[in-house]
Design an enzyme around this catalytic site. Sequence first.
Site, PDB file in Angstrom:
ATOM      1  N   ASP A  22       0.827  -1.209   0.000  1.00 46.10           N
ATOM      2  CA  ASP A  22       0.000   0.000   0.000  1.00 46.10           C
ATOM      3  C   ASP A  22       0.863   1.262   0.000  1.00 46.10           C
ATOM      4  OD1 ASP A  22      -2.293   1.473   0.015  1.00 46.10           O
ATOM      5  OD2 ASP A  22      -2.716   1.201   2.147  1.00 46.10           O
ATOM      6  N   GLY A  23       0.328   2.312  -0.629  1.00 47.27           N
ATOM      7  CA  GLY A  23       0.962   3.628  -0.555  1.00 47.27           C
ATOM      8  C   GLY A  23       1.611   4.097  -1.846  1.00 47.27           C
ATOM      9  N   HIS A  39       2.839   3.326  -9.008  1.00 49.28           N
ATOM     10  CA  HIS A  39       2.703   1.880  -9.235  1.00 49.28           C
ATOM     11  C   HIS A  39       3.954   1.321  -9.927  1.00 49.28           C
ATOM     12  CE1 HIS A  39      -1.244   1.869  -7.632  1.00 49.28           C
ATOM     13  NE2 HIS A  39      -1.803   2.551  -8.616  1.00 49.28           N
ATOM     14  N   LEU A 133      11.394 -19.954  -4.349  1.00 53.57           N
ATOM     15  CA  LEU A 133      10.396 -19.071  -3.727  1.00 53.57           C
ATOM     16  C   LEU A 133       9.076 -19.264  -4.455  1.00 53.57           C
ATOM     17  CD1 LEU A 133       9.822 -16.571  -1.767  1.00 53.57           C
ATOM     18  CD2 LEU A 133      10.109 -15.172  -3.814  1.00 53.57           C
TER      19      LEU A 133
HETATM   20  C1  FPP Z   1      -1.965   0.026  -3.367  1.00 51.23           C
HETATM   21  O1  FPP Z   1      -1.498   1.355  -3.354  1.00 51.23           O
HETATM   22  C2  FPP Z   1      -1.404  -0.666  -4.506  1.00 51.23           C
HETATM   23  C3  FPP Z   1      -2.105  -1.262  -5.510  1.00 51.23           C
HETATM   24  C4  FPP Z   1      -3.578  -1.295  -5.575  1.00 51.23           C
HETATM   25  C5  FPP Z   1      -1.420  -1.903  -6.623  1.00 51.23           C
HETATM   26  C6  FPP Z   1      -0.230  -2.733  -6.235  1.00 51.23           C
HETATM   27  C7  FPP Z   1       0.503  -3.044  -7.443  1.00 51.23           C
HETATM   28  C8  FPP Z   1       1.836  -2.960  -7.590  1.00 51.23           C
HETATM   29  C9  FPP Z   1       2.798  -2.624  -6.533  1.00 51.23           C
HETATM   30  C10 FPP Z   1       2.354  -3.263  -8.925  1.00 51.23           C
HETATM   31  C11 FPP Z   1       3.255  -4.466  -8.919  1.00 51.23           C
HETATM   32  C12 FPP Z   1       2.564  -5.756  -8.881  1.00 51.23           C
HETATM   33  C13 FPP Z   1       2.828  -6.765  -9.734  1.00 51.23           C
HETATM   34  C14 FPP Z   1       2.227  -8.094  -9.500  1.00 51.23           C
HETATM   35  C15 FPP Z   1       3.664  -6.588 -10.921  1.00 51.23           C
HETATM   36  P1  FPP Z   1      -2.542   2.526  -3.549  1.00 51.23           P
HETATM   37  O2  FPP Z   1      -2.679   2.815  -4.989  1.00 51.23           O
HETATM   38  O3  FPP Z   1      -3.841   2.183  -2.892  1.00 51.23           O
HETATM   39  O4  FPP Z   1      -1.838   3.704  -2.797  1.00 51.23           O
HETATM   40  P2  FPP Z   1      -2.552   4.874  -1.989  1.00 51.23           P
HETATM   41  O5  FPP Z   1      -3.287   4.235  -0.839  1.00 51.23           O
HETATM   42  O6  FPP Z   1      -1.402   5.724  -1.536  1.00 51.23           O
HETATM   43  O7  FPP Z   1      -3.466   5.577  -2.951  1.00 51.23           O
END
Ligand code: FPP
Length: 250
Positions: A22-23, A39, A133
């Site tokens: 998250d974040g 992302h 893994l």
């Molecule tokens: C949450 O942060 C994150 C996500 C919903 C997407 C997670 C995806 C990745 C890290 C990409 C990599 C993954 C793979 C499998 C290649 P948020 O967008 O909710 O952040 P915020 O709370 O600060 O808005």
Amino acid sequence: MDSHDSSELPEIIPTHIAIIMDGNGRWALARGLPRLAGHRAGTENLRRVIEACIEFGIRYLTIYAFSTENWGRPKEEVEGLMDIFEDVIDQELQELSDQGVQLRHIGRLDQLEPVFRDKVLHALDFTKNNQRLILNVAFNYGGRDEIICAIQHMIKDGVTSDAVTADLVNQYLFTAGVPDPDMIIRTSGELRGSNFLIWQGAYSEWFFPPVYWPDFDKEQLRLTLEEYGHRERRYGRLSPGAEEIDSNAC
Ligand code: FPP
């Protein structure tokens, strides 16, 4: 060895770590960048964390990449995330496989574009014999959806009510055969479970490091593992020795 030396291995290594990454959005916002840049930075960080997990000897890593609720985000962000996932498969599959990573998917694949779904299925097949893994990617995943899916399959299979046990439910979950996560990490300081591994996480230890996912580096992981080593897991029972103290009481 310096206690902050990141090459130092934590004393207790859990078998299975699960992470809510998250974040990313806030990381980007803080830099005046679009959310998708967050992302992308999160994706680069995932590669570093996978390497750290391999180095630390972790056997199972489960990551929350896209939830059943994330479809509700703006179209541009959803499409951007799909492009990122596709790029990762196209560009990183060989290297992940060379590192001994076995990719598994948890969630539903049926709502995905057929071309993308085929790429995912190819990636799972391509890495199926790797053992270093096991990386479970929770994609189009929701804990409630997983339980609904399990119940539907049990009914279809004609399972009778007295045959329903925790072990049987485990066999019908997307994570069948995977041990429950010892620890669940949610970065960014948010204190929620967000429909992640709600059955499997019944006795997981939770950690909430106050850094955004792109900044959760190897040293942060090492510190979190150290904290895990200091936790006492009781699974609803008492600490060893506590019963003795109680029975000595007048
Ligand atoms: C949450 O942060 C994150 C996500 C919903 C997407 C997670 C995806 C990745 C890290 C990409 C990599 C993954 C793979 C499998 C290649 P948020 O967008 O909710 O952040 P915020 O709370 O600060 O808005």
